[in-house]
Design a protein around this motif. Structure first.
Motif, PDB file in Angstrom:
ATOM      1  N   GLU A  51       0.970  -1.322   0.052  1.00  0.00           N
ATOM      2  CA  GLU A  51       0.056   0.014  -0.047  1.00  0.00           C
ATOM      3  C   GLU A  51       0.831   1.283  -0.035  1.00  0.00           C
ATOM      4  N   ASN A  52       1.676   1.201   0.920  1.00  0.00           N
ATOM      5  CA  ASN A  52       2.889   2.422   0.795  1.00  0.00           C
ATOM      6  C   ASN A  52       3.570   2.474  -0.652  1.00  0.00           C
ATOM      7  N   LEU A  53       3.892   1.401  -1.386  1.00  0.00           N
ATOM      8  CA  LEU A  53       4.360   1.629  -2.698  1.00  0.00           C
ATOM      9  C   LEU A  53       3.349   2.060  -3.553  1.00  0.00           C
ATOM     10  N   LYS A  54       2.028   1.713  -3.472  1.00  0.00           N
ATOM     11  CA  LYS A  54       1.091   2.335  -4.170  1.00  0.00           C
ATOM     12  C   LYS A  54       0.997   3.832  -4.160  1.00  0.00           C
ATOM     13  N   GLU A  55       0.897   4.114  -2.716  1.00  0.00           N
ATOM     14  CA  GLU A  55       0.630   5.651  -2.419  1.00  0.00           C
ATOM     15  C   GLU A  55       1.882   6.328  -3.156  1.00  0.00           C
ATOM     16  N   LYS A  56       3.047   5.876  -3.059  1.00  0.00           N
ATOM     17  CA  LYS A  56       4.522   6.317  -3.586  1.00  0.00           C
ATOM     18  C   LYS A  56       4.246   6.682  -5.186  1.00  0.00           C
ATOM     19  N   ALA A  57       3.728   5.642  -5.738  1.00  0.00           N
ATOM     20  CA  ALA A  57       3.355   5.525  -7.370  1.00  0.00           C
ATOM     21  C   ALA A  57       2.353   6.607  -7.532  1.00  0.00           C
ATOM     22  N   PHE A  58       1.253   6.630  -6.818  1.00  0.00           N
ATOM     23  CA  PHE A  58       0.260   7.632  -6.986  1.00  0.00           C
ATOM     24  C   PHE A  58       0.798   9.187  -6.693  1.00  0.00           C
ATOM     25  N   ASP A  59       1.691   9.286  -5.874  1.00  0.00           N
ATOM     26  CA  ASP A  59       2.292  10.491  -5.753  1.00  0.00           C
ATOM     27  C   ASP A  59       3.147  10.951  -6.968  1.00  0.00           C
ATOM     28  N   GLN A  60       3.876  10.011  -7.365  1.00  0.00           N
ATOM     29  CA  GLN A  60       4.748  10.299  -8.500  1.00  0.00           C
ATOM     30  C   GLN A  60       3.992  10.623  -9.884  1.00  0.00           C
ATOM     31  N   PHE A  61       2.820   9.840  -9.928  1.00  0.00           N
ATOM     32  CA  PHE A  61       1.825  10.025 -10.933  1.00  0.00           C
ATOM     33  C   PHE A  61       1.433  11.678 -10.879  1.00  0.00           C
ATOM     34  N   LEU A  62       0.971  11.952  -9.591  1.00  0.00           N
ATOM     35  CA  LEU A  62       0.401  13.199  -9.597  1.00  0.00           C
ATOM     36  C   LEU A  62       1.424  14.331 -10.060  1.00  0.00           C
ATOM     37  N   VAL A  63       2.894  14.163  -9.458  1.00  0.00           N
ATOM     38  CA  VAL A  63       4.029  14.940 -10.158  1.00  0.00           C
ATOM     39  C   VAL A  63       4.041  14.916 -11.522  1.00  0.00           C
ATOM     40  N   GLU A  64       4.022  13.867 -12.202  1.00  0.00           N
ATOM     41  CA  GLU A  64       4.376  13.936 -13.623  1.00  0.00           C
ATOM     42  C   GLU A  64       3.209  14.369 -14.475  1.00  0.00           C
ATOM     43  N   GLU A  65       1.887  14.096 -13.725  1.00  0.00           N
ATOM     44  CA  GLU A  65       0.603  14.876 -14.286  1.00  0.00           C
ATOM     45  C   GLU A  65       0.830  16.385 -14.459  1.00  0.00           C
ATOM     46  N   ASN A  66       1.147  16.780 -13.049  1.00  0.00           N
ATOM     47  CA  ASN A  66       1.219  18.194 -12.919  1.00  0.00           C
ATOM     48  C   ASN A  66       2.312  18.908 -14.015  1.00  0.00           C
ATOM     49  N   ARG A  67       3.288  18.183 -14.133  1.00  0.00           N
ATOM     50  CA  ARG A  67       4.464  18.693 -14.716  1.00  0.00           C
ATOM     51  C   ARG A  67       3.954  18.627 -16.562  1.00  0.00           C
ATOM     52  N   ARG A  68       3.364  17.682 -16.769  1.00  0.00           N
ATOM     53  CA  ARG A  68       2.586  17.441 -18.080  1.00  0.00           C
ATOM     54  C   ARG A  68       1.760  18.805 -18.296  1.00  0.00           C
ATOM     55  N   GLU A  69       0.742  18.938 -17.439  1.00  0.00           N
ATOM     56  CA  GLU A  69      -0.161  19.869 -17.435  1.00  0.00           C
ATOM     57  C   GLU A  69       0.482  21.282 -17.540  1.00  0.00           C
ATOM     58  N   GLY A  70       1.562  21.396 -16.739  1.00  0.00           N
ATOM     59  CA  GLY A  70       2.422  22.836 -16.763  1.00  0.00           C
ATOM     60  C   GLY A  70       3.044  23.012 -18.094  1.00  0.00           C
ATOM     61  N   LYS A  71       3.658  21.801 -18.741  1.00  0.00           N
ATOM     62  CA  LYS A  71       4.242  22.002 -20.291  1.00  0.00           C
ATOM     63  C   LYS A  71       3.127  22.399 -21.095  1.00  0.00           C
ATOM     64  N   GLU A  72       1.938  21.670 -20.823  1.00  0.00           N
ATOM     65  CA  GLU A  72       0.941  21.942 -21.890  1.00  0.00           C
ATOM     66  C   GLU A  72       0.569  23.418 -21.830  1.00  0.00           C
ATOM     67  N   VAL A  73       0.564  23.982 -20.718  1.00  0.00           N
ATOM     68  CA  VAL A  73      -0.125  25.493 -20.442  1.00  0.00           C
ATOM     69  C   VAL A  73       1.083  26.402 -21.060  1.00  0.00           C
ATOM     70  N   ASP A  74       2.329  25.905 -20.850  1.00  0.00           N
ATOM     71  CA  ASP A  74       3.493  26.859 -21.406  1.00  0.00           C
ATOM     72  C   ASP A  74       3.184  26.808 -22.814  1.00  0.00           C
ATOM     73  N   GLU A  75       3.298  25.727 -23.573  1.00  0.00           N
ATOM     74  CA  GLU A  75       3.191  25.457 -24.992  1.00  0.00           C
ATOM     75  C   GLU A  75       1.877  26.209 -25.444  1.00  0.00           C
ATOM     76  N   LEU A  76       0.894  26.282 -24.846  1.00  0.00           N
ATOM     77  CA  LEU A  76      -0.316  27.047 -25.039  1.00  0.00           C
ATOM     78  C   LEU A  76      -0.124  28.718 -25.037  1.00  0.00           C
TER      79      LEU A  76
END
Length: 157
Positions: free
Chosen positions: A113-138
């Motif tokens: 469960e801890n591994l899952k939580e860490k994976a989810f946190d990493q997913f959120l970081v990557e998702e925020n980075r991706r959204e930030g990149k899209e906003v920058d491109e736009l």
């Protein structure tokens, strides 16, 4: 937003099932110990009854046969009690094994469960980075469009 998918979810599901099974095993071992302890208590009570009867036999008219039968019954109860104590000890060992197994399985589940939580946190970081990149491109695209519109306005035809 993308959907989070934990790659080891099947392992976590198995760990949850193993924990459920270990809890059931622990519960069964606890019930078995309770039954064995109850039988021991009944045997001890029964022996106490024979001991009380022995005191009665020795206080009134002495009947040697009744006294001998009572003495034999007390000795037999001692044997039964000794055997029952061994069964109680075995049930206690089984309960402790079940407790250790349950603890081990719970730790494994918590680790996953801890591994899952860490994976989810990493997913959120990557998702925020991706959204930030899209906003920058736009933003860059919109800025570029404004610049080209302004340059078209300044160019005389």
């Amino acid at each position: 937003m993308a959907r989070f998918r934990y790659s080891m979810q099947s392992i976590l599901d198995i760990k949850l099932k193993m924990e459920t099974q270990a809890k059931q095993d622990f519960s069964a071992a606890r019930a078995a110990l309770d039954r064995e302890e109850e039988r021991l208590a009944l045997l001890i009570d029964r022996k106490k009854g024979y001991m009380d009867r022995a005191a009665q036999l020795l206080s009134g008219d002495l009947n040697l046969q009744d006294i001998e039968e009572n003495k034999t019954a007390i000795l037999t109860m001692d044997d039964f009690i000794a055997g029952q104590r061994e069964r109680v000890a075995a049930a206690e060992r089984n309960l402790e094994k079940a407790r250790q197994r349950l603890t081990e399985v719970m730790q494994e589940r918590k680790t996953h469960e801890n591994l899952k939580e860490k994976a989810f946190d990493q997913f959120l970081v990557e998702e925020n980075r991706r959204e930030g990149k899209e906003v920058d491109e736009l933003t860059s695209y919109v800025y570029g469009q404004r610049i080209s519109e302004k340059s078209k306005e300044k160019v005389p035809v």
